[in-house]
Design an enzyme around this catalytic site. Structure first.
Site, short mmCIF file in Angstrom:
data_model
loop_
_atom_site.label_atom_id
_atom_site.label_comp_id
_atom_site.label_asym_id
_atom_site.label_seq_id
_atom_site.Cartn_x
_atom_site.Cartn_y
_atom_site.Cartn_z
N GLY A 71 0.39 -1.32 -0.34
CA GLY A 71 0.15 0.31 -0.05
C GLY A 71 0.81 1.09 0.03
N GLU A 102 -5.87 4.16 11.37
CA GLU A 102 -6.52 5.09 11.69
C GLU A 102 -7.88 4.51 11.43
OE1 GLU A 102 -5.83 9.55 10.85
OE2 GLU A 102 -7.14 9.95 12.81
N GLU A 148 -4.05 14.06 26.00
CA GLU A 148 -4.93 14.66 25.84
C GLU A 148 -6.13 14.69 26.34
OE1 GLU A 148 -4.17 13.44 21.23
OE2 GLU A 148 -5.82 12.48 21.28
N HIS A 198 -9.42 13.61 16.87
CA HIS A 198 -8.96 12.25 17.58
C HIS A 198 -9.98 11.58 17.78
CE1 HIS A 198 -4.04 12.39 18.50
NE2 HIS A 198 -4.19 12.10 17.46
N ILE A 254 -1.43 0.64 12.64
CA ILE A 254 -1.12 1.38 12.52
C ILE A 254 -2.43 2.15 12.12
CG2 ILE A 254 0.04 3.20 10.67
CD1 ILE A 254 1.66 1.99 13.09
#
Lengths: 304, 370
Positions: free
Chosen positions: A32, A112, A223, A262, A110
């Site tokens: 990819g 998202e 966060e 996020h 990895i």
């Protein structure tokens, strides 16, 4: 289960291992866009990538690295225990099952945008088979000057004796860069991930280094969203964790009920708010930096 | 994605969870089409994503026909926390014996769903005491879980049965529709002992929407938001006049904090993600250019692998194309930063070595306080 998990043993090994610091790694999604770019960069850094996996591309090769249809096929020859997962989010769950079924013990995830239901099922699957996931939505993990599995740039990191655990990718680079600039190197930097649920949460990350003498201090980059920091403080209180810790919390000025980039960075009422996290840290006297650049000076003060 | 009350109730109905008989009206003409069908008293409920409707007076009871139009008009004009409704839900009032609270939510720390229930419904759950909190196994909520909650709330007979049924059905909804939260507050016990959902709060996992075409009709985003998402950006509009752009959600959030600490007022949050190419930065500036309230732009880029001259080129292009005219304060660490500074020397953009320096110049920009 987590106490027995030795990430350094899996990633680096013992000094009497023949492949010490050179452990074999498989990259899922190697052909990819993202997978290929970072395979090249990881290799340059010294990571021993022995095989790649892309369904229906078995038999091809990527810059001399053989590509297989599945981890099952690949790992017959290599016996790797580590995989870096770079597949698109909808394929994450099946990639995890393939890896866990084929002897992989450490999965660096990895991608998202993995749906929560898939992440939950993947984490459960890994855990019940004695494997560990870092992420998803993590920049990965780096043992400076030995190996990196992930998408982090290598420049900010230098070898040393602090551990950096971060819920944000770029802030992990940013804080490590500031630390390195002040001569504070890292034994490990690990991205927890920006999603609501994480394969290795802050407490489990602390457990990875609590008994490792080479780690002399910890930096936690947090966060808004969830209660990972609050739970970490309870863990520190309960276990009497004694290495110096400095924290940072991003998102003090973020509005409530807005997802700040996020999936996990969202405040509902007081749940997940920066104030809640900062006041938790205050209870155990952990200094919280106002800005990323302030982290090194706070840490140096504690180390005196 | 947070659903509006009526949308959540549509899902409830699909899962056979009892809700009051109701109608929707977007305007007076739609209202006039349903007036004949209404059985008074009815309750008019403004459909908003923000909480605190009741206290703000955005839920009104209507006992007779003559009150309907004036109250409807009042609600359509009533802003709550800056939000105006697009539609009003009109529900037939029910006779309530008692109100409960029930929710299923993703317990992040436990990596499981948990349930919360209470015999005190109708108020903010954070202020409720005597809550029943229970974790749910990964394999799902069972009949005996549901019955045990009913027991803990001291429910009996037909009520216990009706409550347990709703709990099971809601768990099925959460699983199948991939909700992070499904809350029924209040969950009413009617005079006949059965339970009914008086309100709904459902949050769907955005990352699962690709496999839920049936929920797509509920997605409500602005054109600008859509444009940003198509480019792979995370974009949040805020109240102030400074746009903050960077690579990484955490970095942009931390920049927001530093700007706010310095007295600036952020008006937009834009994370363009992993790749800082000329094209991405240009597209990010294009999104920001559509917000007329923005008077200055702060770019905070963690470099390392970024070539800063590519970023500088994007900024130059954006000015040359007349797309933006406001000043840009940029912190871009990375390769070629001297070259980039030269490239931008005759433009309205300035490069700084640290974000603190960029921000301290930015907040002194006079237009910001006008």
């Amino acid at each position: 289960m987590s106490k027995k998990f030795d990430i350094f043993d899996i990633l680096v090994g013992n000094s009497n291992d023949s492949d010490y610091g050179n452990k074999p790694v498989i990259i899922q999604g190697i052909t990819g866009n993202f997978g290929s770019v970072h395979t090249r960069l990881m290799r340059e850094y010294g990571t021993n990538i022995v095989a790649g996996v892309t369904p229906n591309k078995g038999g091809q090769s990527f810059e001399g690295i053989p590509v297989f249809d599945s981890v099952k096929d690949a790992n017959k020859n290599f016996g790797a225990k580590i995989s870096g997962i770079f597949v698109p989010a909808p394929f994450f769950l099946s990639a995890v099952k393939d890896a866990v079924n084929s002897g992989i013990k450490l999965l660096i995830a990895i991608p998202e945008h993995v749906p929560i239901r898939d992440a939950m099922e993947a984490l459960e699957y890994a855990q019940s088979n004695g494997a560990r996931i870092i992420g998803p939505n993590t920049p990965g993990v780096i043992i400076p000057s030995v190996s990196k599995i992930g998408i982090m740039p290598s420049q900010p990191f230098t070898k040393g004796n602090t551990a950096v655990f971060s819920r944000s990718g770029t802030l992990m680079y940013e804080v490590s860069y500031y630390l390195s600039r002040e001569g504070i190197g890292q034994q490990i930097a690990l991205g927890i991930g920006g999603d609501p649920i994480n394969g290795t949460n802050l407490i489990e990350a602390f457990e990875l280094i609590s008994e490792r003498d080479e780690v002399e201090s910890v930096v936690v980059v947090g966060e808004i969203g969830g209660d990972a920091e609050e739970s970490l403080v309870q863990y520190i209180e309960k276990t009497g964790f004694s290495k110096p810790v400095v924290a940072y919390v991003a998102g003090r000025s973020a509005p409530k009920e807005k997802r700040m980039g996020h999936a996990g960075a969202i405040v509902y009422g007081n749940y997940g708010s920066a104030e809640s996290k900062i006041s938790s840290y205050a209870k155990v006297n952990i200094p919280v930096a106002k800005r990323p650049a302030e982290v090194p000076s706070l840490l140096l003060k504690l180390m005196k | 994605m947070k659903l509006l009350e009526y949308q959540g109730k549509e899902l409830f109905a699909e899962y056979d969870i009892a809700v009051p008989k109701s109608y929707l009206a977007r305007n007076q003409s739609e209202l006039s089409h349903i007036t004949d069908k209404l059985q008074f008293p009815v309750v008019l409920k403004s459909q908003l994503t923000v909480g605190g409707r009741g206290k703000a007076g955005a839920i009104l009871k209507c006992t007779k026909m003559e009150e309907l139009v004036p109250k409807f008009t009042e609600l359509m004009k009533k802003e709550v926390k800056g939000e105006l409704p697009e539609v009003i839900l009109i529900e037939e009032a029910v006779s309530i014996d008692k109100e409960l609270y029930f929710s299923l939510f993703l317990n992040r720390g436990k990596r499981r769903y948990s349930l919360i229930s209470s015999a005190q419904g109708g108020m903010d759950i954070e202020s409720v005491e005597n809550k029943v909190i229970q974790d749910i196994s990964i394999t799902g909520l069972t009949q005996s879980d549901a019955e045990s909650v009913a027991k803990k709330l001291s429910l009996e007979g037909v009520t216990a049965k009706s409550f347990s049924n709703i709990v099971i059905k809601l768990a099925k909804l959460v699983r199948e529709k991939e909700a992070e939260l499904a809350e029924i507050n209040p969950l009413a016990i009617l005079k006949d002992g059965t339970c009914l959902a008086l309100d709904s709060k459902i949050i769907i996992d955005d990352n699962s929407l690709f496999r839920h075409p049936e929920l797509r009709k509920y997605v409500q985003i602005s054109e600008l938001q859509e444009q940003a998402e198509k480019s792979g950006f995370s974009f949040v509009e805020l109240d102030g006049n400074i746009a903050i752009i960077g690579n990484g959600a955490g970095l942009v959030m931390s920049t927001l904090d530093i700007v706010t600490d310095a007295g600036g007022k952020p008006g937009a949050f834009l994370d363009f993600g992993g790749r800082a190419t000329t094209e991405t930065i240009y597209k990010a500036l294009e999104v920001i250019s559509k917000l007329s309230k923005i008077k200055a732009i702060l770019v905070n880029l963690f470099g390392g692998i970024v070539r800063t001259d590519l970023v500088a080129q994007a900024i130059l292009n954006a000015y040359q194309d007349g797309m933006i005219s406001v000043p840009i304060y940029a912190r871009i660490s990375g390769a070629e930063s001297e070259k980039s500074k030269k490239m931008l020397s005759n433009s309205n953009a300035k490069l700084y070595d640290t974000v603190e320096e960029a921000i301290s110049s930015l907040v002194q920009y006079k237009e910001l306080s006008k």
